[in-house]
Design an enzyme around this catalytic site. Structure first.
Site, PDB file in Angstrom:
ATOM      1  N   LYS A 112       0.780  -1.015  -0.109  1.00  0.00           N
ATOM      2  CA  LYS A 112      -0.014   0.021  -0.182  1.00  0.00           C
ATOM      3  C   LYS A 112       0.713   1.272  -0.066  1.00  0.00           C
ATOM      4  O   LYS A 112       0.456   2.291  -0.675  1.00  0.00           O
ATOM      5  CB  LYS A 112      -0.862  -0.089   1.087  1.00  0.00           C
ATOM      6  CG  LYS A 112      -2.073  -1.112   1.080  1.00  0.00           C
ATOM      7  CD  LYS A 112      -3.488  -0.741   1.646  1.00  0.00           C
ATOM      8  CE  LYS A 112      -4.365  -1.559   1.055  1.00  0.00           C
ATOM      9  NZ  LYS A 112      -5.901  -1.773   1.650  1.00  0.00           N
ATOM     10  N   LYS A 194      -4.659  -9.284  -6.500  1.00  0.00           N
ATOM     11  CA  LYS A 194      -5.867  -9.693  -5.616  1.00  0.00           C
ATOM     12  C   LYS A 194      -6.855  -8.857  -5.956  1.00  0.00           C
ATOM     13  O   LYS A 194      -6.830  -7.685  -6.252  1.00  0.00           O
ATOM     14  CB  LYS A 194      -5.449  -9.868  -4.135  1.00  0.00           C
ATOM     15  CG  LYS A 194      -5.712  -8.669  -3.338  1.00  0.00           C
ATOM     16  CD  LYS A 194      -5.874  -8.888  -1.916  1.00  0.00           C
ATOM     17  CE  LYS A 194      -6.192  -7.655  -1.160  1.00  0.00           C
ATOM     18  NZ  LYS A 194      -7.214  -7.452  -0.405  1.00  0.00           N
ATOM     19  N   LYS A 197     -10.881  -3.548  -3.271  1.00  0.00           N
ATOM     20  CA  LYS A 197     -11.707  -2.524  -3.123  1.00  0.00           C
ATOM     21  C   LYS A 197     -11.215  -1.243  -3.658  1.00  0.00           C
ATOM     22  O   LYS A 197     -11.819  -0.373  -4.242  1.00  0.00           O
ATOM     23  CB  LYS A 197     -12.532  -2.367  -1.730  1.00  0.00           C
ATOM     24  CG  LYS A 197     -13.107  -3.403  -1.256  1.00  0.00           C
ATOM     25  CD  LYS A 197     -14.069  -2.836   0.008  1.00  0.00           C
ATOM     26  CE  LYS A 197     -13.755  -3.676   1.121  1.00  0.00           C
ATOM     27  NZ  LYS A 197     -13.202  -3.221   2.291  1.00  0.00           N
TER      28      LYS A 197
HETATM   29  P1  ATP Z   1      -8.290  -3.194   0.058  1.00  0.00           P
HETATM   30  O1  ATP Z   1      -8.082  -4.269  -0.893  1.00  0.00           O
HETATM   31  O2  ATP Z   1      -8.939  -1.845  -0.529  1.00  0.00           O
HETATM   32  O3  ATP Z   1      -7.510  -3.255   1.207  1.00  0.00           O
HETATM   33  P2  ATP Z   1     -10.213  -5.436   0.653  1.00  0.00           P
HETATM   34  O4  ATP Z   1     -10.831  -5.755  -0.545  1.00  0.00           O
HETATM   35  O5  ATP Z   1      -8.837  -6.058   0.978  1.00  0.00           O
HETATM   36  O6  ATP Z   1      -9.698  -4.026   0.726  1.00  0.00           O
HETATM   37  P3  ATP Z   1     -11.122  -5.482   3.650  1.00  0.00           P
HETATM   38  O7  ATP Z   1     -12.288  -5.000   4.204  1.00  0.00           O
HETATM   39  O8  ATP Z   1      -9.557  -5.203   3.722  1.00  0.00           O
HETATM   40  O9  ATP Z   1     -11.076  -5.475   1.985  1.00  0.00           O
HETATM   41  O10 ATP Z   1     -10.958  -7.151   3.678  1.00  0.00           O
HETATM   42  C1  ATP Z   1     -12.291  -7.807   4.340  1.00  0.00           C
HETATM   43  C2  ATP Z   1     -12.023  -9.285   4.114  1.00  0.00           C
HETATM   44  O11 ATP Z   1     -12.019  -9.737   2.721  1.00  0.00           O
HETATM   45  C3  ATP Z   1     -10.787  -9.703   4.791  1.00  0.00           C
HETATM   46  O12 ATP Z   1     -11.094 -10.905   5.559  1.00  0.00           O
HETATM   47  C4  ATP Z   1      -9.994  -9.866   3.652  1.00  0.00           C
HETATM   48  O13 ATP Z   1      -8.959 -11.094   3.859  1.00  0.00           O
HETATM   49  C5  ATP Z   1     -10.966 -10.526   2.557  1.00  0.00           C
HETATM   50  N1  ATP Z   1     -10.220 -10.189   1.076  1.00  0.00           N
HETATM   51  C6  ATP Z   1     -10.283  -9.019   0.619  1.00  0.00           C
HETATM   52  N2  ATP Z   1      -9.997  -9.348  -0.809  1.00  0.00           N
HETATM   53  C7  ATP Z   1      -9.864 -10.591  -0.955  1.00  0.00           C
HETATM   54  C8  ATP Z   1      -9.613 -11.310  -2.096  1.00  0.00           C
HETATM   55  N3  ATP Z   1      -9.097 -10.747  -3.200  1.00  0.00           N
HETATM   56  N4  ATP Z   1      -9.638 -12.473  -2.201  1.00  0.00           N
HETATM   57  C9  ATP Z   1     -10.085 -13.239  -0.879  1.00  0.00           C
HETATM   58  N5  ATP Z   1     -10.440 -12.614   0.133  1.00  0.00           N
HETATM   59  C10 ATP Z   1     -10.285 -11.212   0.230  1.00  0.00           C
END
Ligand code: ATP
Ligand code: LTN
Length: 327
Positions: A112, A194, A197
């Site tokens: 990040k 990955k 969001k």
């Molecule tokens: P950002 O990527 O913007 O940091 P994020 O998509 O990781 O956000 P979070 O709210 O940080 O979202 O994560 C919520 C849950 O979703 C966590 O348990 C995280 O491990 C899971 N997660 C996030 N992205 C993925 C992905 N691409 N595949 C599987 N699990 C995910």
């Protein structure tokens, strides 16, 4: 006594199927097995600049999506992190027990901070301390998360052990629970990254509130390779990612999927995948519309849950303060 399960989700961006398949779906499925607490982590969200109005709206949206996905407020507490003051207070104390080197190894921070450059805050660096406070406040045993959060949960476990070895038994040792399939859903536009969001490209993620046409179009445009045969093969990340999503939404086995696509092409798979995802998200989307139509309903569920968990958090915080000699 059921085991305590704790997890969190950030009220930022649009919740996507990566969040759903790896995290939310497990939370819903394990509600009877565990004593669950789910946290909308708004203090984590502000580690990156946020618009106040959007942040407030996203807190309601994410909570609404959790309830719509099947989180039952009678079985699980869903609350907002900033409504329980003990999180920030314990994070400060824990900060003083985390060696810099542990934090410097965190891969999420490294990634990040590369993207954010001069916008990187001290809070972003300190993110795992607050996450450890979240987990340790509730005597958590299991932390259901996607693969990307494993390193953070391990840090909270190491920290609990370190604190216990200095002051005697204070914290339970938490453990990450990561699904066998779907722990890391990749971006549709770039299957080497990955699904996230915070990615801007509109073709990157399938969001839980996307319309059927948006879902179909995004899958149609998803990056694959120039091969033909449809097989689960991690060396072909684009098609592998689509197959994993298909596997979870369809409930079919890998062998069944590979057999049914023999002699068929990617276009057919993408068309079918579009339909299973549209159908799979339909019940959640309609429950979400019902829930959010009732003004104030979500806010009152969140306030009740915060009132329910606050005494648990305060009890742990008091124990920690007395061990350390504070207050
Ligand atoms: P950002 O990527 O913007 O940091 P994020 O998509 O990781 O956000 P979070 O709210 O940080 O979202 O994560 C919520 C849950 O979703 C966590 O348990 C995280 O491990 C899971 N997660 C996030 N992205 C993925 C992905 N691409 N595949 C599987 N699990 C995910
Ligand atoms: N960092 C997590 C969100 C989170 C979390 C937690 C998850 C904050 N506190 C405690 C599990 C337990 C993420 O999903 N990015």
């Amino acid at each position: 006594m059921k085991k305590r399960s704790f997890s969190g989700i950030q009220p930022t961006g649009d919740i996507h199927i990566g969040n759903y398949l790896a995290a939310i779906k497990q939370w819903v499925a394990s509600q009877a097995e565990y004593d669950n607490i789910f946290c909308i982590v708004d203090l984590h969200a502000i580690t990156i600049p946020q618009d106040p109005k959007i942040l407030k709206a996203k807190i309601r949206e994410v909570s609404g999506l959790l309830f719509a996905a099947g989180i039952d407020p009678k079985l699980s507490a869903v609350f907002v992190q900033s409504q329980v003051g003990a999180h920030a207070e314990l994070a400060w104390i824990l900060n003083c027990f985390i060696p810099m080197g542990w934090m410097q190894r965190m891969t999420q921070f490294k990634e990040k901070s590369k993207e954010l450059k001069e916008q990187v805050s001290v809070g972003l660096f300190d993110y795992p301390a607050l996450m450890s406070a979240d987990i340790l406040l509730y005597d958590t045993e299991v932390v259901p998360v996607g693969e990307d959060q494993k390193q953070h949960v391990e840090l909270s476990r190491d920290l609990a052990q370190r604190f216990n070895s200095i002051y005697g038994p204070t914290f339970h040792l938490p453990k990450a629970v990561i699904p066998e399939v779907g722990a890391r859903i990749m971006g549709l536009d770039d299957p080497t990254k990955k699904m996230s969001k915070s990615e801007d490209n509109p073709g990157h993620a399938i969001n839980l509130l996307d319309s059927p046409d948006e879902i179909r179009a995004k899958i149609k445009r998803a990056t694959t390779d120039s091969r033909r045969e449809i097989r689960f093969d991690e060396k072909r990340p684009g098609i592998h990612n689509l197959l994993v999503i298909y596997e979870i939404f369809s409930g079919l086995s890998r062998a069944e999927i590979e057999a049914s696509y023999q002699g068929k092409g990617y276009a057919q798979l993408k068309k079918d995948l579009g339909e299973v995802v549209v159908e799979g998200l339909k019940p959640l989307q309609s429950r979400y519309q019902e829930l959010t139509a009732e003004a104030g309903h979500i806010d009152s569920l969140l306030a009740e849950a915060a009132a329910r968990v606050r005494p648990l958090a305060e009890k742990t915080l008091a124990r920690v303060k007395s061990r350390v000699g504070l207050g």
